[in-house]
Write an enzyme that holds these catalytic residues in place. Sequence first.
Site, PDB file in Angstrom:
ATOM      1  N   CYS A   1       2.783  17.259   3.392  1.00 20.68           N
ATOM      2  CA  CYS A   1       2.626  18.807   3.466  1.00 20.68           C
ATOM      3  C   CYS A   1       2.683  19.424   1.982  1.00 20.68           C
ATOM      4  CB  CYS A   1       3.804  19.179   4.410  1.00 20.68           C
ATOM      5  SG  CYS A   1       3.807  20.883   4.317  1.00 20.68           S
TER       6      CYS A   1
ATOM      7  N   CYS B   1       4.806  22.510   1.974  1.00 20.68           N
ATOM      8  CA  CYS B   1       6.446  22.130   2.019  1.00 20.68           C
ATOM      9  C   CYS B   1       6.879  21.719   0.520  1.00 20.68           C
ATOM     10  CB  CYS B   1       6.502  21.140   2.905  1.00 20.68           C
ATOM     11  SG  CYS B   1       5.805  21.211   4.490  1.00 20.68           S
ATOM     12  N   ASP B   2       5.960  20.742   0.110  1.00 24.79           N
ATOM     13  CA  ASP B   2       6.549  20.104  -0.975  1.00 24.79           C
ATOM     14  C   ASP B   2       5.857  20.365  -2.231  1.00 24.79           C
ATOM     15  OD1 ASP B   2       8.350  19.022   0.769  1.00 24.79           O
ATOM     16  OD2 ASP B   2       6.988  17.375   1.104  1.00 24.79           O
TER      17      ASP B   2
END
Length: 314
Positions: free
Chosen positions: A137, A140-141
């Site tokens: 992701c 997200c990261d």
Amino acid sequence: MTTNEKIQCLIIGSGPAGYTAAIYASRANLSPVLYQGMEPGGQLTTTNEVENFPGFPEGITGPELMDKMQKQAERFGADIRFGRVTATDFSASPYRVTIDNEKVIEAQSIIIATGATAKYLGLPDEQKYAGSGVSACATCDGFFYRNRPVAVVGGGDTACEEALYLANIASKVYMIVRKPFLRASKIMQERVLQHPKIEVLFEHETLGLTGEKVVEGADLVKRRGQTDEEKVHIAIDGFFLAIGHKPNSEVFKPWIETDENGYIKTIPGTPRTNVEGVFAAGDVADPHYRQAVSAAGSGCQAAIEAERYLVDKK
Ligand code: NDP
């Protein structure tokens, strides 16, 4: 096991399909209960800008869109709960569904909208470096890789989207693509191929990852099995998977028919499964379109079908 709760309509999953089903089912007075699963809001919560959902000409972020859908369902009385389905018994109606291994719900009708989950390559290094450079992701990261080099695996729309997102953050983005072409839509291909920070490595496969404690590089092979096969090493700090998804249908499999990839089979043109009163909507039953708007559409269909089924039953 706690006492059984008896309800008319159980919706499992909280992506666009689940929430849309909840909007329609609550407006039809089915008093639906929706269990959100492990990832409330579903895959869209890991997406940045959604530009193709009708009604939002300027675009909207995935989490914001899902938040709006949840609020809309709640406005009409949908009972939205946190919890995961751990067992099912569809041998007779009312159907029995166990939540978090403890609570049993007896439902007259069920809408399965559990979506799909990101796939991994299956390399031992993906587990070794989980949370230490390996991610599925980018939104997200990606933040952790500011001005550092990263790689994205895959050549579809998701991979292109992730690569473009990361290119705004990272110093360089490699795309590791196993075929000599990208599978993504033309517009995404153009954006990726024209981006100065993105280098597409066509006909490359990943052999493994390197690094002391965190990812520091990837060992690749170019044109594997050909006479000109070549080993390639790239220095990267982040390794992002974007190679497709697996439908979350496992817990229903004893009762519900799926295809060879695990996608729930529905009667063509309808959300009906092989079990009367159990419907499937969204990505868990859709290997082809997999769009937020098509998932929402099928969630609507499933709720209408559930309502008609319950009326006919009475
Ligand atoms: P896709 O199935 O479209 O693409 C998967 C990619 O990963 C392909 O390039 C595939 O390669 C590659 N791949 C699969 N397995 C491996 C493996 N073991 N090793 C290396 N590479 C592998 O998945 P997406 O998630 O990209 O997209 C799913 C659907 O969602 C599509 O219909 C897409 O159009 C849609 N989508 C639309 C978006 C939008 O419109 N904004 C955004 C994101 C997705 P190969 O081609 O060789 O099979």
